[in-house]
Design an enzyme around this catalytic site. Sequence first.
Site: not given
Length: 505
Positions: A58, A164, A182
Amino acid sequence: MKMAMAGLYKRVLPSPPAVDFASSDGKQLFIEAIQNGTMEGFYKLISYFQTQSEPAYCGLASLSMVLNALAIDPGRKWKGPWRWFDESMLDCCEPLEKVKEKGISFGKLVCLAHCAGAKVQAFRTNQSSLDDFRKFVVRCSTSDDCHIISSYHRATFKQTGTGHFSPIGGYHAGRDMALILDVARFKYPPHWVPLRLLWEAMESVDEATRQCRGFLLISRPHRDPGLLYTLSCKHESWVKVAKYLMDDVPNLVKTDDVKDVHKVLSVVFSSLPSHFGEFIKWIAEVRRREDGGQNLSLEENGRLSLKEEVLKQVQETGLFKHVVAFLSSLTLCCRNAPTLSDENNLPDIAATVCCQGAELLSGSFGSSERYCCQETCIRRLRANGDKPITLVSGTVVNGSSEQGVDVLVPSCPNKLNCCGSGPSNCNGIYPAGNDVLTALLLALPPETWRGIKDEKLLNEMYSLVSTENLPILLQEEVLHLRRQLHILKKCQENKVDEDLGEPLC
């Protein structure tokens, strides 16, 4: 009959607190934010929106997405001839295999952003405030010249998972909500979240580093850093070289017999680690021969002119004159003479660069494939009616395949025209050992020389390495190298998560 396959197909986005971007409420938030001018950063980001290619990528996906949105040139080939940021290229501060297994820390992502050439401001939540964070979000949402990557814990939003990273794509002032793009798109879609709740999610402590999470404000520098020189951590010896320059050199210059600049250089260069040449490199302009002919694009011409100016400025420094005198005094009996000699032969250098260029253009840089430059030709061209340029052409062979590679070289004498595969008398003004070493000495922190005992010599060294009076192009080049060295040293010490600030200039 199909067999049932174990696995997961997406997750249902917990709402509230999040609002799905594609929902009716999410669309209304989007329209209102556009009308209020707080979605300006969205368009560039959405153009380069990507899904992380590994469950723990991520951070890498967020950074490559932002770097591409800011149009920062990686200076490295992605695939084919294309220079483009991809997760696989962000391997400087942490091995990809380690990131694949455990993810990347906030500090290491800051390190990567710096090394990629971005301008970075990083804040942990204990170093900032909700109000300051909101100001930064508004700033980057009302323009497209900066973007924010947030590091947060998913549990605050009732989502599955832990830590994240994702970019912030916009802001709705009326409802004080941020749009999270995201990068785990296989799991959750883009969604709006209350900014205060996002701040709470960033306040969580990363168990791996025992540090608060936070956010990165990333923008494009006013010019691409590293015009002519760059430090490389691609060779395994970089850790040893960085440690030598930052830890050992300050101790070496403390000895009593260091009485003049020549002795300082002797002490510094006589103990250089092997493969030192793999650590600092000059940045070449490489292209396939058929791509350019004898014409330069405006972009190529502009970059080459800047490189020539930086090289000229290096060679006009007082330190350069000392380095040249020192290297000229080396004899073959000196242990490091072969690696430090300033008698670099341009055809030999060009042959090496042509081979590396061929590797890059074919997509096999760093592989075990062997490239051999059979012939080089160096000549002066007057491209586009402008001032003459130096073009090095090489014929590179790999097995049965053959390709022509051109290298654009900063400044050489007007009477330069030599072709062939053997030695020549093509001596000229091009990046070589003397200016590379000068640039690296200028890039060392000023405190490197603090231990010199002779006060007169100490003041002379401070004067020689001072960046204050350097021309602006060279000053920026030197400070970029200094930042790189600082960051690499922090990585080598595994302290990058303790110190997020840019090094003092």
